[in-house]
Structures are given as C-alpha cells and as structure tokens.
Design a protein around this motif. Sequence first.
Motif, PDB file in Angstrom:
ATOM      1  N   ASP A 277      10.060 -10.460  -5.309  1.00 14.40           N
ATOM      2  CA  ASP A 277      10.074  -9.036  -6.357  1.00 14.40           C
ATOM      3  C   ASP A 277       9.255  -8.611  -6.356  1.00 14.40           C
ATOM      4  O   ASP A 277       8.354  -8.129  -8.137  1.00 14.40           O
ATOM      5  CB  ASP A 277      10.030  -8.927  -7.356  1.00 14.40           C
ATOM      6  CG  ASP A 277      12.281  -8.549  -7.561  1.00 14.40           C
ATOM      7  OD1 ASP A 277      11.802  -7.315  -7.446  1.00 14.40           O
ATOM      8  OD2 ASP A 277      13.372  -9.017  -8.684  1.00 14.40           O
ATOM      9  N   ILE A 278       7.780  -8.211  -5.793  1.00 11.71           N
ATOM     10  CA  ILE A 278       6.962  -7.377  -5.654  1.00 11.71           C
ATOM     11  C   ILE A 278       6.746  -6.148  -5.067  1.00 11.71           C
ATOM     12  O   ILE A 278       7.198  -6.448  -4.090  1.00 11.71           O
ATOM     13  CB  ILE A 278       5.740  -8.293  -5.178  1.00 11.71           C
ATOM     14  CG1 ILE A 278       5.893 -10.024  -5.362  1.00 11.71           C
ATOM     15  CG2 ILE A 278       4.472  -7.523  -4.473  1.00 11.71           C
ATOM     16  CD1 ILE A 278       4.551 -10.875  -4.988  1.00 11.71           C
ATOM     17  N   LEU A 279       6.540  -5.203  -6.287  1.00  5.37           N
ATOM     18  CA  LEU A 279       6.169  -4.163  -5.667  1.00  5.37           C
ATOM     19  C   LEU A 279       4.838  -3.641  -4.614  1.00  5.37           C
ATOM     20  O   LEU A 279       3.723  -3.533  -6.690  1.00  5.37           O
ATOM     21  CB  LEU A 279       6.679  -2.939  -6.515  1.00  5.37           C
ATOM     22  CG  LEU A 279       6.823  -1.520  -5.848  1.00  5.37           C
ATOM     23  CD1 LEU A 279       8.048  -0.883  -5.162  1.00  5.37           C
ATOM     24  CD2 LEU A 279       6.729  -1.122  -7.800  1.00  5.37           C
ATOM     25  N   ILE A 280       4.844  -3.161  -3.511  1.00  8.58           N
ATOM     26  CA  ILE A 280       3.675  -2.940  -3.319  1.00  8.58           C
ATOM     27  C   ILE A 280       3.273  -1.550  -3.188  1.00  8.58           C
ATOM     28  O   ILE A 280       3.945  -0.483  -3.048  1.00  8.58           O
ATOM     29  CB  ILE A 280       2.998  -3.144  -1.664  1.00  8.58           C
ATOM     30  CG1 ILE A 280       3.411  -4.689  -1.676  1.00  8.58           C
ATOM     31  CG2 ILE A 280       2.197  -2.532  -1.390  1.00  8.58           C
ATOM     32  CD1 ILE A 280       2.643  -5.866  -1.778  1.00  8.58           C
ATOM     33  N   LEU A 281       2.386  -1.260  -4.288  1.00  8.48           N
ATOM     34  CA  LEU A 281       1.727   0.502  -4.223  1.00  8.48           C
ATOM     35  C   LEU A 281       0.529   1.229  -4.003  1.00  8.48           C
ATOM     36  O   LEU A 281      -0.255  -0.673  -3.031  1.00  8.48           O
ATOM     37  CB  LEU A 281       1.561   0.321  -6.019  1.00  8.48           C
ATOM     38  CG  LEU A 281       2.692   0.129  -6.458  1.00  8.48           C
ATOM     39  CD1 LEU A 281       2.566   0.542  -8.217  1.00  8.48           C
ATOM     40  CD2 LEU A 281       3.354   1.084  -6.266  1.00  8.48           C
ATOM     41  N   PRO A 282       0.637   1.968  -2.983  1.00 11.17           N
ATOM     42  CA  PRO A 282      -1.619   2.531  -3.198  1.00 11.17           C
ATOM     43  C   PRO A 282      -2.382   1.763  -4.053  1.00 11.17           C
ATOM     44  O   PRO A 282      -1.340   2.276  -5.122  1.00 11.17           O
ATOM     45  CB  PRO A 282      -0.862   3.550  -2.829  1.00 11.17           C
ATOM     46  CG  PRO A 282       0.297   3.745  -3.666  1.00 11.17           C
ATOM     47  CD  PRO A 282       1.056   3.246  -3.035  1.00 11.17           C
ATOM     48  N   PRO A 283      -3.273   2.229  -4.524  1.00 14.53           N
ATOM     49  CA  PRO A 283      -4.210   2.451  -4.775  1.00 14.53           C
ATOM     50  C   PRO A 283      -3.742   3.492  -5.832  1.00 14.53           C
ATOM     51  O   PRO A 283      -3.160   4.551  -5.666  1.00 14.53           O
ATOM     52  CB  PRO A 283      -5.940   3.144  -4.537  1.00 14.53           C
ATOM     53  CG  PRO A 283      -5.802   2.399  -2.916  1.00 14.53           C
ATOM     54  CD  PRO A 283      -4.098   2.819  -2.527  1.00 14.53           C
ATOM     55  N   MET A 284      -4.046   2.975  -7.243  1.00 11.72           N
ATOM     56  CA  MET A 284      -3.037   4.062  -8.012  1.00 11.72           C
ATOM     57  C   MET A 284      -4.524   4.850  -8.437  1.00 11.72           C
ATOM     58  O   MET A 284      -5.383   4.572  -8.765  1.00 11.72           O
ATOM     59  CB  MET A 284      -3.110   3.133  -9.240  1.00 11.72           C
ATOM     60  CG  MET A 284      -1.499   2.360  -9.041  1.00 11.72           C
ATOM     61  SD  MET A 284      -0.548   2.978  -9.562  1.00 11.72           S
ATOM     62  CE  MET A 284       0.325   3.943  -7.560  1.00 11.72           C
ATOM     63  N   GLY A 285      -4.642   6.326  -9.119  1.00  8.46           N
ATOM     64  CA  GLY A 285      -4.738   7.332 -10.086  1.00  8.46           C
ATOM     65  C   GLY A 285      -5.850   6.705 -11.544  1.00  8.46           C
ATOM     66  O   GLY A 285      -4.258   5.371 -11.726  1.00  8.46           O
ATOM     67  N   TYR A 286      -6.086   6.916 -11.998  1.00 10.46           N
ATOM     68  CA  TYR A 286      -6.669   6.958 -13.582  1.00 10.46           C
ATOM     69  C   TYR A 286      -5.344   6.882 -13.838  1.00 10.46           C
ATOM     70  O   TYR A 286      -5.199   5.700 -15.513  1.00 10.46           O
ATOM     71  CB  TYR A 286      -7.884   7.429 -13.852  1.00 10.46           C
ATOM     72  CG  TYR A 286      -8.147   6.770 -15.070  1.00 10.46           C
ATOM     73  CD1 TYR A 286      -8.426   5.739 -15.270  1.00 10.46           C
ATOM     74  CD2 TYR A 286      -8.031   7.353 -16.446  1.00 10.46           C
ATOM     75  CE1 TYR A 286      -8.561   4.297 -16.454  1.00 10.46           C
ATOM     76  CE2 TYR A 286      -7.850   7.289 -17.031  1.00 10.46           C
ATOM     77  CZ  TYR A 286      -8.930   5.183 -18.035  1.00 10.46           C
ATOM     78  OH  TYR A 286      -9.001   4.869 -19.085  1.00 10.46           O
TER      79      TYR A 286
END
Length: 390
Positions: A277-286
Amino acid sequence: MKNSFITTTQDTHKILCVIGARPNFMKIAPIMTEIKNSDQPLEVKLVHTGQHYDAAMNHQFFTDLGIPAPEINLEVGSASHAVQTAEIMRRFEPVLDQEQPSAILVVGDVNSTIACALVAAKKEIPVIHVEAGLRSFDRAMPEEINRVLTDQISDLLFTTERTARDNLLREGIADERIHFVGNVMIDTLYHNLEHAIPAPQTFQQVGAGPRFTGMKGSYAVLTLHRPSNVDHSDTLTSLLETVVEVSRQIPIAFPLHPRTRAKIEQFQLEQLLQQADILILPPMGYLQILGLMRDARFFLTDSGGIQEETTALGVPCFTLRHNTERQITVDEGTNTIVGQDRQKILDAVRDVFETGGKSGNIPEYWDGRAAQRILAHMRTWLTTKAGKEL
Ligand code: UD1
C-alpha cells in the motif's frame, strides 16, 4: 526609495543571489520578497546554476513560491560532483566579471552553494551565507563538505539555530560575522500554509486507491534521495522492505526523486513496491508537499528541509540517517533519528500509534521573520563595514 528591486543608483549595492537545487528555492523566496519590499537601495539579480532543471524539480517551485524568473541561468545540469562543481565555477566567473556585484548571497549546502562562493571569494567579492554553521560531523556527506567550506570563505553568516554559532566559532570564524536570524525555510512555510493543496486533492488527482482518503492522520509520507540510502542495492532494498512492512499499518505516499526512481529501476525493485500500500508519486510541487506534510500521521525521510518543516508543523518525523546537521529538530522538535535499522524504524512507528509520537516545540526565531532580520543585518553591513571596503 521604495521598490528599488531593479533600480540602480550610484549608491545602490548589487547583490547576486544564487540558487541551484530544489531546497534553495524555498530559502531564497522570502529573501527576494524582503529585498523587493526594502527601502534600501539594493539591486538584486537571481542566478540559477541549473543544477536542478526538470519541471517538477524546478519550474513548479518558481510558480508556487512566486520567485521571479532568474535573470541568469548557467544551465549546468547533472554530472559527477567534480564536473558539476567545476562547470558551475567556470560559468559563474564571467557573470561576476560582467555584473561586478557588491556581494553574492548563497543559501544551504548544495554543490551550487560552494561552487559560486569559491569563485566569488577568490575574486574578493564578499559572500553572504544563509543557513550557516549546521554540522552533521559526517564528512561522508557531500553537503557537509559544502557547508564547512562555504562557511570558511563567507563574510556574513546567518544561522538558523543557536548551536550553529558554536560550530562556527570552533572552526575559527569571527564572532562578529555571525548572526542568528532564524529559518527562512520556515518563513516560506508560514507564508504558504493557507495555500497548501489539500492531500485528498493530490491523491484524487493521481487516482490513488481507496485507502488514500487524505484525511488528517490517515497516511504517512516517505521521501528518499541521499546517495547513502539509495545508491547501494542492499541498503535501498532493506529500507524499502521495512517501508512495505510499515505500509501494512498505514498507507504511505512516496514522491520519487529522479535519482531514487533511477535506482529503483536499476535494482529492479518496482515489484516490491507494487505489492504494498505504497503510492508512488512524481516529485511534488511545494504547495502539494506542504499539503501532504500538514496532515500526515508521520514522515519517513532523509531530507534536511523536511526535518525542519515537520518540526514547524508538529508532525512526527523519522530521519533515515545516522546523524543530522539540524540537531534542534531532535532536541526541541518532532524529529527522531532512526538510521536504516528495521527494528528502530518499526519501533518508532509503533510509538506514534501508541502515544501520538513527539509533538515538540517550535524553535526560537522560527517565526516567519528570518528574512526580515537578514535584511536588517545586510543593510547595516553594506552601509558600514562592507560598504567601506567596496
Ligand atoms: C541535491 C543536493 C542535495 C539536496 C538535493 C535536493 C548536492 C551535493 N546535493 O541532491 O543536498 O538535498 O539536491 O533534491 O548538491 N536529476 C534529474 N533532474 C533534475 C535534477 C537531478 O533527473 O532536475 C537526477 C540526475 O540523474 C542527477 C541526480 O538526479 O544525476 C542527482 O542530482 P544532483 O543535483 O546531482 O543531486 P541531488 O541528489 O538532487
């Protein structure tokens, strides 16, 4: 003269502000704003070395933080430490020749910080260092080398916590150069908190599964990018296996730094993460990461800035390193050093579920006014000591 941001008069001091990598952007934003609103005749130019260049690592932050587009971009890109540092130096030197600034201002501890400081110091152009004096005492960290060397050649040193002065004095830096002003990164945090993108919105946008509601306290966040954690297959595998165990108790959002993404692919660890249950995300904005930070149950991280930001927000933080240069976050804030040890990490997480974890206090001068103090000191310095020498 009000709003003398780009106005030059005979008495004007020109400051070149240098940025290069993601954590620099949050630190320069409030300083640029203060200079812009200052009635001091200051001309400021923003120089971007181009150390970070991907839209997600770079442009998004300028938009989120309202930083003006850099007047000068050195476009160095990625390379080994030696090549990247050398290339920044090579490209920065003609900028100094052209601009003839009264001083340069560098922030933090990335390769861009030391590279530009070194070029300026050799040309006898004063260097102002924001976030001086932090020490992990771990020379295996490239940033520690950058910190020590930048401080040695800086003329004006601004610190975020009181112990930084002791570190600097021990290294022979004159007391009168050092000013405790607080933390500009926390200025940025307070300034933007009400605009943070709520976690449910971020999770919905990426089509996250039903466990990722984004409700306050219902998820944790992992960030990893230090070479010591991600560059070796055994270490990265063991860390991710532990994270998979943690994700059985609470869903984990995992924004991926490009370096980490590349290593996960190289070591073929994608499958390990897909089962959990791990959600891979792109690098986030601030504003996105700020929203995730505000409502997370806890953070697992090897970032420097996140140790400070979670302390400011009262969110428990477990630092996946053996040391920290930001000791105040451990002594007074919500940070706990857990290293890479599976049991320590699991115990720390259990403690959050049992007791709520460390709530901590906000350190002295982390009050949203650090940039104001920096400007006040710079004003005195430019018109007296440095002013005479220039
Ligand atoms: C740098 C800083 C680190 C900081 C981090 C924040 C140094 C020594 N390290 O580490 O202190 O915590 O930034 O992110 O200055 N890459 C991209 N796109 C980019 C930038 C990098 O794909 O826009 C990839 C490249 O493969 C590159 C790798 O990431 O080789 C590492 O980038 P680099 O700037 O060398 O160091 P960071 O790990 O980002």
